[in-house]
Design a protein around this motif. Structure first.
Motif, short mmCIF file in Angstrom:
data_model
loop_
_atom_site.label_atom_id
_atom_site.label_comp_id
_atom_site.label_asym_id
_atom_site.label_seq_id
_atom_site.Cartn_x
_atom_site.Cartn_y
_atom_site.Cartn_z
N ASN A 14 4.43 2.02 3.14
CA ASN A 14 5.35 2.91 2.42
C ASN A 14 5.05 4.37 2.75
O ASN A 14 3.90 4.76 2.91
CB ASN A 14 5.22 2.69 0.91
CG ASN A 14 5.74 3.86 0.09
OD1 ASN A 14 4.95 4.61 -0.48
ND2 ASN A 14 7.04 4.05 0.05
N GLY A 15 6.10 5.14 2.83
CA GLY A 15 6.00 6.59 2.97
C GLY A 15 7.31 7.20 2.52
O GLY A 15 8.25 6.50 2.16
N ASN B 137 -1.90 4.28 -3.78
CA ASN B 137 -2.54 5.36 -3.02
C ASN B 137 -1.72 6.64 -3.03
O ASN B 137 -2.23 7.70 -2.64
CB ASN B 137 -2.78 4.90 -1.58
CG ASN B 137 -3.42 5.96 -0.73
OD1 ASN B 137 -4.54 6.40 -1.00
ND2 ASN B 137 -2.73 6.40 0.31
N ALA B 138 -0.47 6.57 -3.46
CA ALA B 138 0.40 7.75 -3.44
C ALA B 138 -0.19 8.85 -4.31
O ALA B 138 -0.59 8.61 -5.46
CB ALA B 138 1.80 7.39 -3.92
N VAL C 158 0.87 -1.18 0.00
CA VAL C 158 0.00 0.00 0.00
C VAL C 158 0.90 1.22 0.00
O VAL C 158 1.61 1.48 0.98
CB VAL C 158 -0.94 0.04 1.22
CG1 VAL C 158 -1.90 1.23 1.10
CG2 VAL C 158 -1.71 -1.27 1.36
N THR C 159 0.90 1.97 -1.08
CA THR C 159 1.77 3.14 -1.15
C THR C 159 1.15 4.30 -0.36
O THR C 159 -0.07 4.37 -0.18
CB THR C 159 2.03 3.57 -2.60
OG1 THR C 159 0.80 3.98 -3.23
CG2 THR C 159 2.63 2.42 -3.41
N VAL D 87 8.94 0.31 4.04
CA VAL D 87 9.96 0.72 3.07
C VAL D 87 9.76 2.19 2.75
O VAL D 87 8.71 2.57 2.22
CB VAL D 87 9.91 -0.11 1.78
CG1 VAL D 87 11.02 0.35 0.83
CG2 VAL D 87 10.02 -1.60 2.06
N ALA D 88 10.73 3.01 3.07
CA ALA D 88 10.65 4.44 2.77
C ALA D 88 11.14 4.69 1.35
O ALA D 88 12.21 4.20 0.95
CB ALA D 88 11.49 5.24 3.76
N ALA D 89 10.35 5.42 0.57
CA ALA D 89 10.74 5.76 -0.79
C ALA D 89 9.84 6.87 -1.31
O ALA D 89 8.65 6.90 -1.02
CB ALA D 89 10.62 4.54 -1.71
N ASP D 90 10.43 7.80 -2.07
CA ASP D 90 9.69 8.87 -2.71
C ASP D 90 9.27 8.39 -4.09
O ASP D 90 10.11 8.22 -4.98
CB ASP D 90 10.58 10.11 -2.83
CG ASP D 90 9.88 11.27 -3.51
OD1 ASP D 90 8.72 11.11 -3.96
OD2 ASP D 90 10.50 12.35 -3.61
#
Length: 264
Positions: free
Chosen positions: A37-38, A89-90, A12-13, A63-66
């Motif tokens: 994710n965030g 969802n991002a 889930v982004t 998992v952190a990622a832009d």
């Protein structure tokens, strides 16, 4: 209905708060292993800890990622494997007049709201097809069909998500993989609560009352005449991710409280 996802692994982004966190929690409660994710390590770690506290025994990693850049998506993909459920969802949103929104704004919205889902779907869908089961969900918005005059850049990006989801559903037809969009309307998320904090303090009214008044001012066609909760939106998304939703694909499913004045 008893939704069981004990053998499934979900990504889930943008799931450190709001709708994304509610979806991650709902999937975890159904037994899925969940990747949170965030953008920052701090927000991801806090969300993982909160999720484990609210769903004891859940299988959760962060998992952190832009996801607004191709390298950011690549770094997320490097930290995960065997994803059965992808919830895109991002996304970003902000009112801005069309004549003040330069190419940089349009590029940012396109890459964040659209290309993040393109890149993740391109990477993760083939394995779902090979396994004969998978779920991809794009969290769009009623603004995809009801383009806001003060956020044209946002509305266009959300309409693009609907087209992308429909096209992908047709591309993987007959594979056992479904691809759908879910369209929330006004939702009482963490961001909305923060935005309304000053009005709550000024009027002494409850947050729910202040947000309901805001909804009726800006979305007077709302039939429920209030904002949806993040859990109400998440419930639809979790269902679409379930085995019970196997005959629903290529659909745009509204959780907008009836804002879009349409019978379809």
């Amino acid at each position: 209905m008893n939704i069981q996802l004990k053998t499934k692994r979900a990504l889930v982004t943008a799931s450190t708060g709001g709708i994304g966190f509610a979806v991650a929690k709902g999937l975890a409660e159904a037994g899925a292993a969940v990747v949170v994710n965030g953008r920052s390590e701090g927000s991801v770690n806090a969300a993982v800890a909160r999720l484990l506290a609210e769903v004891p025994g859940a299988s959760v990693i962060g998992v952190a990622a832009d996801l607004s850049t191709a390298p950011g998506v690549a770094s997320l993909l490097a930290g995960i494997s065997d994803i059965d459920i992808l919830v895109n969802n991002a996304g970003i949103y902000e009112p801005l007049d069309f004549f003040e929104a330069g190419d940089d704004v349009w590029d940012n919205y396109w890459h964040t709201n659209v290309m993040s889902g393109v890149r993740l779907s391109r990477a993760l869908l083939p394995a779902m097809v090979d396994r004969g089961w998978g779920r991809v969900v794009f969290v769009a918005s009623e603004s995809a069909r009801n383009i806001p005059a003060d956020m044209i850049h946002y509305g266009v990006s959300k309409t693009a998500q609907l087209a992308l989801a429909r096209g992908l559903a047709k591309r993987v037809a007959g594979s056992g993989v479904t691809v759908n969009s879910v369209l929330p309307g006004p939702t009482l998320s963490d961001g909305v609560a923060d935005m309304m904090k000053g009005e709550v303090e000024r009027t002494g009214k409850s947050l729910e009352s202040v947000v309901a008044e805001f909804v009726m001012q800006h979305r007077p066609s709302s039939i429920i005449q209030r904002a949806a909760s993040v859990e109400e939106v998440a419930n639809m998304i979790v269902y679409v991710c379930s085995t019970q939703a196997s005959a629903t694909t290529g659909a745009s499913l509204r959780v907008d409280g009836g804002v879009v004045d349409d019978i379809v």
